[in-house]
Each structure stands twice: as C-alpha cells, then as structure tokens.
Design a protein around this motif. Sequence first.
Motif, PDB file in Angstrom:
ATOM      1  N   ASP A 129      -6.565   8.169   2.009  1.00 43.64           N
ATOM      2  CA  ASP A 129      -5.678   8.902   2.891  1.00 43.64           C
ATOM      3  C   ASP A 129      -4.246   8.612   2.454  1.00 43.64           C
ATOM      4  O   ASP A 129      -3.791   7.466   2.487  1.00 43.64           O
ATOM      5  N   SER A 143       2.391   6.313   1.710  1.00 43.22           N
ATOM      6  CA  SER A 143       1.469   5.228   2.043  1.00 43.22           C
ATOM      7  C   SER A 143       0.053   5.688   1.735  1.00 43.22           C
ATOM      8  O   SER A 143      -0.246   6.879   1.744  1.00 43.22           O
ATOM      9  N   TYR A 144      -0.801   4.720   1.454  1.00 44.42           N
ATOM     10  CA  TYR A 144      -2.198   5.036   1.197  1.00 44.42           C
ATOM     11  C   TYR A 144      -3.066   3.899   1.722  1.00 44.42           C
ATOM     12  O   TYR A 144      -2.605   2.785   1.939  1.00 44.42           O
ATOM     13  N   ASP A 145      -4.346   4.231   1.943  1.00 41.82           N
ATOM     14  CA  ASP A 145      -5.293   3.183   2.348  1.00 41.82           C
ATOM     15  C   ASP A 145      -6.572   3.340   1.544  1.00 41.82           C
ATOM     16  O   ASP A 145      -6.659   4.171   0.649  1.00 41.82           O
ATOM     17  N   ASN A 146      -7.544   2.542   1.880  1.00 39.46           N
ATOM     18  CA  ASN A 146      -8.792   2.524   1.111  1.00 39.46           C
ATOM     19  C   ASN A 146      -9.612   3.796   1.239  1.00 39.46           C
ATOM     20  O   ASN A 146     -10.549   4.015   0.483  1.00 39.46           O
ATOM     21  N   THR A 147      -9.289   4.636   2.193  1.00 41.39           N
ATOM     22  CA  THR A 147     -10.049   5.873   2.371  1.00 41.39           C
ATOM     23  C   THR A 147      -9.424   7.042   1.626  1.00 41.39           C
ATOM     24  O   THR A 147      -9.753   8.189   1.861  1.00 41.39           O
ATOM     25  N   ASN A 172       0.834  -1.214   0.000  1.00 38.70           N
ATOM     26  CA  ASN A 172       0.000   0.000   0.000  1.00 38.70           C
ATOM     27  C   ASN A 172       0.864   1.258   0.000  1.00 38.70           C
ATOM     28  O   ASN A 172       0.614   2.205   0.745  1.00 38.70           O
ATOM     29  N   THR A 173       1.883   1.247  -0.837  1.00 35.05           N
ATOM     30  CA  THR A 173       2.764   2.409  -0.948  1.00 35.05           C
ATOM     31  C   THR A 173       3.036   2.716  -2.414  1.00 35.05           C
ATOM     32  O   THR A 173       2.791   1.893  -3.294  1.00 35.05           O
TER      33      THR A 173
END
Length: 181
Positions: free
Chosen positions: A34, A28-32, A14-15
């Motif tokens: 962010d 970094s990132y996530d499903n929202t 997730n990067t």
Amino acid sequence: NSAVYSLCAIPSLNTFVSGSFGEMKIWSYDNTNDINEVKVIKSAHDNYITKLKTITYNIKQLLLVSCSEDFLIKLWDVYLSYQCVFVLKGHSDNIGNIISYSSNSDNSSHLQLVSCSSDRSLKFWDIPSCECISTIDNAHTSPIYAIILLRDGNTIVTGAYRDIKIWNTSQHKCDIVFSEK
C-alpha cells in the motif's frame, strides 16, 4: 505532473521520495504494498531534481540532499517534516550527481559532500559549516554526470564524455585517467 527524475528510499521510515520538475513528493509504504502520497513540496527547486540521497548527519538529524538543474544543492531535515535547512550555491550549470563521505582531518571525522556538474567542476562541501571547501574547475573537458565513492572511502570516480578519472579525497587531486579515443 511531470516525469520522475530521481528517487530515494528511506527504509527506516518506510518512505521514499520522488523528484521531478521542481517538486518532491514523499511517499509511505507498508508490507501490503500500500503506497500513499504523504507530502508534496511544490517549490523544492526551480528545475528538474537530478539526484536525491539521504545522509545521517548526527544521531538526531537525517538529511535528504537534493540537487537540481537549477544549479543548487538543498539539504532537507527529514525529522523536521522535510524542512529545507541549507542551500549550497556555487555551480554555474546543472548539477548531475552528489556523493557523501567522511573525511578525517585533525583526527576528527567530518561529513562532506562532493557534487559534479555540467560546468565541468567538482565541488567539495563541508556539512557542519555548509561551505564549499574546495573546487576543481575543469575536472573534465565535458559535463560531469557520474560520481561514485569506492569502498575504501578515500577514492572518488567521476565520469564524463569519453573519460573516467580516479580522485583522492584527502588531497582533492586526480590520480588516474582512463580515456577513450
């Protein structure tokens, strides 16, 4: 802050990585949606980073490959906090792009890189030894900015001003030339 010249996703972590003038940033990132800056490598190169890509070297090593207008290719160990583990030297001008492929020699598979440059050369690099195993000088008559590996895994296509060339990876020779007049 300077312009971003290259990007590389690392979905399993997730990067993603961005490259600009001398600097790499890991995000970094996530499903929202962010997105957060995780790390900055300020002196990654001495000029613009033209290409970033990941290669799985072995089950325990994920490498980030960067190439730059400083004539260098660097390999960074993603699992060791993006520590630079190898520097490949040999081009005499800007490196525009790089690909990876597995070569089958002596019934074993070796990971190799091929870089293209404004010096009009192609260089074939062996990853286990991190040595240049072959150079094709004057592969084109002008700077080479584009290179791809075709699905068969044995054919490379390079592009320069007014021509495209098809190369055989096992023999490191040009098979076909398409020229624009």
